[in-house]
Every structure is written in structure tokens, then in C-alpha cells.
Design a protein around this motif. Structure first.
Motif, PDB file in Angstrom:
ATOM      1  N   ILE A 118     -14.668  30.903  -4.704  1.00  0.00           N
ATOM      2  CA  ILE A 118     -14.527  29.909  -5.227  1.00  0.00           C
ATOM      3  C   ILE A 118     -13.692  30.512  -6.662  1.00  0.00           C
ATOM      4  N   ARG A 119     -12.974  30.694  -7.280  1.00  0.00           N
ATOM      5  CA  ARG A 119     -12.818  31.167  -8.440  1.00  0.00           C
ATOM      6  C   ARG A 119     -12.065  30.125  -9.972  1.00  0.00           C
ATOM      7  N   ALA A 120     -12.001  30.570 -10.743  1.00  0.00           N
ATOM      8  CA  ALA A 120     -11.985  29.136 -11.892  1.00  0.00           C
ATOM      9  C   ALA A 120     -11.306  30.160 -13.297  1.00  0.00           C
ATOM     10  N   GLU A 121     -10.634  29.653 -13.265  1.00  0.00           N
ATOM     11  CA  GLU A 121      -9.868  30.092 -14.719  1.00  0.00           C
ATOM     12  C   GLU A 121      -9.236  28.327 -15.801  1.00  0.00           C
ATOM     13  N   SER A 122      -9.528  29.317 -17.091  1.00  0.00           N
ATOM     14  CA  SER A 122      -9.183  28.087 -18.343  1.00  0.00           C
ATOM     15  C   SER A 122      -7.836  28.728 -18.311  1.00  0.00           C
ATOM     16  N   ARG A 123      -6.637  27.897 -19.040  1.00  0.00           N
ATOM     17  CA  ARG A 123      -5.487  28.112 -19.483  1.00  0.00           C
ATOM     18  C   ARG A 123      -5.153  26.861 -20.205  1.00  0.00           C
ATOM     19  N   ASP A 124      -4.577  27.438 -21.730  1.00  0.00           N
ATOM     20  CA  ASP A 124      -3.842  26.020 -21.979  1.00  0.00           C
ATOM     21  C   ASP A 124      -4.159  24.749 -22.042  1.00  0.00           C
ATOM     22  N   GLY A 125      -5.869  24.811 -21.977  1.00  0.00           N
ATOM     23  CA  GLY A 125      -6.494  23.264 -21.957  1.00  0.00           C
ATOM     24  C   GLY A 125      -6.658  22.713 -20.327  1.00  0.00           C
ATOM     25  N   VAL A 126      -5.873  24.056 -19.798  1.00  0.00           N
ATOM     26  CA  VAL A 126      -5.540  23.349 -17.805  1.00  0.00           C
ATOM     27  C   VAL A 126      -7.128  24.314 -17.466  1.00  0.00           C
ATOM     28  N   ILE A 127      -7.999  23.735 -17.000  1.00  0.00           N
ATOM     29  CA  ILE A 127      -9.382  24.253 -15.547  1.00  0.00           C
ATOM     30  C   ILE A 127      -8.660  24.643 -14.569  1.00  0.00           C
ATOM     31  N   VAL A 128      -8.080  25.624 -14.146  1.00  0.00           N
ATOM     32  CA  VAL A 128      -7.479  25.939 -12.531  1.00  0.00           C
ATOM     33  C   VAL A 128      -8.661  26.226 -11.224  1.00  0.00           C
ATOM     34  N   ILE A 129      -8.964  25.467 -10.591  1.00  0.00           N
ATOM     35  CA  ILE A 129     -10.296  26.349  -9.694  1.00  0.00           C
ATOM     36  C   ILE A 129      -9.967  25.999  -8.430  1.00  0.00           C
ATOM     37  N   ARG A 130      -9.525  27.189  -8.390  1.00  0.00           N
ATOM     38  CA  ARG A 130      -8.942  27.705  -6.608  1.00  0.00           C
ATOM     39  C   ARG A 130     -10.215  27.774  -5.536  1.00  0.00           C
ATOM     40  N   ILE A 131      -9.659  27.652  -4.570  1.00  0.00           N
ATOM     41  CA  ILE A 131     -10.747  27.259  -3.316  1.00  0.00           C
ATOM     42  C   ILE A 131     -10.347  27.963  -2.074  1.00  0.00           C
ATOM     43  N   PRO A 132     -10.779  29.056  -1.687  1.00  0.00           N
ATOM     44  CA  PRO A 132      -9.536  29.411  -0.854  1.00  0.00           C
ATOM     45  C   PRO A 132     -10.010  29.097   0.945  1.00  0.00           C
ATOM     46  N   LYS A 133      -9.315  28.709   1.427  1.00  0.00           N
ATOM     47  CA  LYS A 133      -9.960  28.644   3.263  1.00  0.00           C
ATOM     48  C   LYS A 133      -9.683  29.364   3.872  1.00  0.00           C
ATOM     49  N   HIS A 134     -11.274  29.209   4.427  1.00  0.00           N
ATOM     50  CA  HIS A 134     -11.091  30.234   5.813  1.00  0.00           C
ATOM     51  C   HIS A 134     -11.314  29.426   7.293  1.00  0.00           C
ATOM     52  N   LYS A 135     -11.370  31.000   7.709  1.00  0.00           N
ATOM     53  CA  LYS A 135     -10.589  29.950   9.644  1.00  0.00           C
ATOM     54  C   LYS A 135     -11.342  29.102   9.784  1.00  0.00           C
ATOM     55  N   VAL A 136     -11.854  28.178  10.395  1.00  0.00           N
ATOM     56  CA  VAL A 136     -12.458  27.425  11.551  1.00  0.00           C
ATOM     57  C   VAL A 136     -12.291  28.319  12.834  1.00  0.00           C
ATOM     58  N   VAL A 137     -13.366  28.727  13.095  1.00  0.00           N
ATOM     59  CA  VAL A 137     -13.270  29.454  14.100  1.00  0.00           C
ATOM     60  C   VAL A 137     -13.326  28.701  15.492  1.00  0.00           C
ATOM     61  N   GLN A 138     -12.788  27.815  16.401  1.00  0.00           N
ATOM     62  CA  GLN A 138     -12.929  26.823  17.551  1.00  0.00           C
ATOM     63  C   GLN A 138     -13.981  27.813  18.147  1.00  0.00           C
ATOM     64  N   PRO A 139     -15.380  26.911  19.141  1.00  0.00           N
ATOM     65  CA  PRO A 139     -15.720  27.587  19.661  1.00  0.00           C
ATOM     66  C   PRO A 139     -14.764  27.574  21.009  1.00  0.00           C
ATOM     67  N   GLN A 140     -15.005  28.763  21.804  1.00  0.00           N
ATOM     68  CA  GLN A 140     -14.741  29.019  23.416  1.00  0.00           C
ATOM     69  C   GLN A 140     -15.833  28.624  24.662  1.00  0.00           C
ATOM     70  N   PRO A 141     -15.193  28.256  25.384  1.00  0.00           N
ATOM     71  CA  PRO A 141     -16.021  28.032  26.338  1.00  0.00           C
ATOM     72  C   PRO A 141     -15.932  29.640  27.068  1.00  0.00           C
ATOM     73  N   ARG A 142     -17.167  29.847  27.458  1.00  0.00           N
ATOM     74  CA  ARG A 142     -17.169  31.196  28.471  1.00  0.00           C
ATOM     75  C   ARG A 142     -18.438  30.641  30.166  1.00  0.00           C
ATOM     76  N   GLN A 143     -17.646  31.860  30.411  1.00  0.00           N
ATOM     77  CA  GLN A 143     -18.363  31.789  31.853  1.00  0.00           C
ATOM     78  C   GLN A 143     -20.473  32.638  31.536  1.00  0.00           C
TER      79      GLN A 143
END
Length: 147
Positions: A118-143
């Protein structure tokens, strides 16, 4: 002749805005044990792109040193304080609408939010918080081989 759309709760909202909200601002709730009294909360927009979530909160006249962004147990907390400016004693104040004091906003993060990036920056009276997504790995069935 102009047609005006009837909104039955508009008058109730106006009454709340004029009287109750003003009274709540003048007489803030006392702080409970272990938590500070919060005087107001900044307005925020939450959006999502393919790769991240973005929170934009309005914090005019709040220095970035007075803002804290924390993440704990899947909840992002934006908190801080807007300090009231000093006025000259000779200045005649007619109306004060801006709110001052401590503030906090909490946002529940989705499962695919990467809390470590997560990153945050303040500019012109607005704080912008960026929350990256990570891939949700679906469990795969295995034999499994029986031995």
C-alpha cells in the motif's frame, strides 16, 4: 411550467443538516476509555481498476505530517488531526463551517488487497491511497498416490 420531482425525505434531511448535525458538531461525544474523541471524518471516494483499489480522501489544510495511514487485520485506517488556525482578536467571525479536530475513517480491505504494498501520497489537499491487488490463486485439485 417547471416540474419538480418530489422527494419525501428531502425536508427531513434538511432538518437534520441544519439542526441535528450542527448540534452534534458543537457538542462532540466524549472520548471513551482507550479511544480519542473524533470530531469529524473526511469525505472519501473509493474506486477500483484492474490492478488496484484507490481511496481519495479530502483533507484540505491538513499537513501530511498530521495524517496517519495504518493497516491491521484487513482494515485500513486513515486518521489524523486538522488544527484550527489562530485568529486575530480584532477579527470578527461571522460563521465557521469547516470542522477541526481529530478524524478517522476505516475501510475494510478485500481479500485480494496486497497489504504490504500500500502506498499513500498527499497532493493539493487530497490524500491518495493506492492498494495493489495480488492474484488470488484458486487451489487446484491434485491426485494423491496411495501407497
Amino acid at each position: 411550467m417547471r416540474v419538480i420531482k418530489w422527494e419525501p425525505f428531502r425536508d427531513v434531511d434538511d432538518v437534520f443538516d441544519r439542526f441535528l448535525a450542527d448540534a452534534l458538531r458543537r457538542f462532540p461525544r466524549p472520548a471513551a476509555e482507550g479511544r480519542p474523541s473524533l470530531d469529524w471524518a473526511p469525505l472519501a471516494d473509493v474506486s477500483e481498476t484492474e490492478g488496484e483499489y484507490v481511496i481519495k480522501a479530502e483533507l484540505p489544510e491538513v499537513r501530511k505530517e498530521d495524517v496517519s495511514v495504518t493497516v491491521m487485520d484487513g482494515v485500513l485506517t486513515l486518521s489524523g488531526e486538522r488544527k484550527q488556525e489562530q485568529r486575530e482578536e480584532s477579527a470578527k467571525v461571522h460563521r465557521i463551517e469547516r470542522q477541526y479536530g481529530s478524524f478517522a475513517r476505516r475501510f475494510a480491505l478485500p481479500e485480494d488487497a496486497d497489504e504490504q504494498a500500500i502506498r499513500a501520497e498527499s497532493r493539493d489537499g487530497v490524500i491518495v491511497i493506492r492498494i495493489p491487488k495480488h492474484k488470488v490463486v484458486q487451489p487446484q485439485p491434485r491426485q494423491i498416490q496411495v501407497q
